[in-house]
Design a protein around this motif. Sequence first.
Motif: not given
Length: 501
Positions: A319-324
């Motif tokens: 999961v990316s740091n933008t929660s995606l």
Amino acid sequence: MFYMDMIYEIRRRYKVQKQSISAIAREMGLSRPTVRKHVETVEEPKYERAQPMRPQLGAYEGKLEQWLEKEAKFPRSRRRTARRLFEGLQEVGYQGAYDSVQRFVKDWKLKAQGPRVTQVFVPLVFEPADACQFDWSHEHVELGGVGQTIKVAHFRLAYSRQLFVVAYLRETQEMVFDAHRRAFAFLGGVPNRIIYDNLKTVVDTILVGKERQFNRRFLTLANHYLFEPVACTPAAGWEKGQIENQVGNVREWLFTPLVRFANLVELNDWLAIRCRELAQRKHPCHSGRTINECFQEEQRLLRPIVAPFDGYVERMMRVSNTSLVCVDRNRYSVPARFAGQAVSVRMSANQIQVVAQAQVVATHQRVFGRDQLICDPWHYLPVLEKKPGALRNGAPFVEWDLPLPIQAVRKCLLKRPQGDRAFVELLLLAEKVGLDALTVACECALEAGTVTAPVIMNEMRRLTDPSPPTPLEWPDGIALTLEPLADCQRYDHLLGETHAH
């Protein structure tokens, strides 16, 4: 037409009986040039029409030839058949028969393509419920006003010829799983064998002869429904010739001319209806019976479906740091607490599920295309608790489709100092008690003209607090016979003992 028996009689009278040409013509009722012509004829004459007679088509031959020359440049899948060309001529006024159009198209193609080499195939016979054939085709449709190339999964029961087709925007393995689930539900059961090409989604490795190493996830599907997968010999399409023919027929019957629907769901609903309608046609082998009648016989022998297969493909992602997480160049949100962690993403034909800590933590409707952002605003609520300013410009919240009373309260609160933090507090409470309670509380506040966060929160608690417990009814057998009397002097006595110490 002049037959051989008349030629024989002419030659016998002239050569053997030595009659004159005039006498032969007078006695047989023929003209002297005809008798003179056949006196030396030895072989039976063959008459060939120089040009086919097409009196009705004559005025439209130029139009038809123009269409054929234009469509010869198109891919084969987009060319109209003789039947479709005939219907097109009818629209511009042609009143003749279909046969004339068919012969003209056949002659034109023979001249354009040259002679063809005929291949010989072995006729195949199948028992009821024994085999089904599968293949993909690419068709052109218009969805929502946009022309697209779709992938169509074809199924065909080899005995009854019952067909089923379903359309997708991808040809990936999860679509294969979903197509099988839909097909078995439509057919009402599972055949013993399904015959495939050597698809990458089905076969991992082609070994010697008929030996194949099938994909492990695909074998899970076969094990669930208990059918035997069979892969054809490479470049031997005749082993599943029925489905090869069906691809061309379905393109003519269903996708020519261009079909138009609002979305893929409506297209697939229409395709299922057309599959049932086409089953009313005559069976090509069983004379006097329709495809549907043979299918009713075969359906009783299909293996019953115990439960549908959960056809998804699973991949590990971070999961990316933008929660995606990113699937097919589209991004889907995950609860913020999992940012930076590895999760399992399950991709099915219509859904994207994110699994973490053995639980499904996010579910999204799958979208197709590129660079689309699919967010659930509730996934980012913990971030708002620390960064309430993101409520104004955060992508998940800008187009959040909230009920109208909540939108009105949000608009009022964001105009005030610290209004974004106050609205976040309302959302945090709504996450626990539900959005309906927040909607009703906002309606009450707007009606009262007191739009403040404390008033709305008090109203939400009043709506969601549990009702007081009902009084208990005690049985008569345990009632007190002598109720104790209140005696406050006992407390004074205790106080006195305390002072004494």
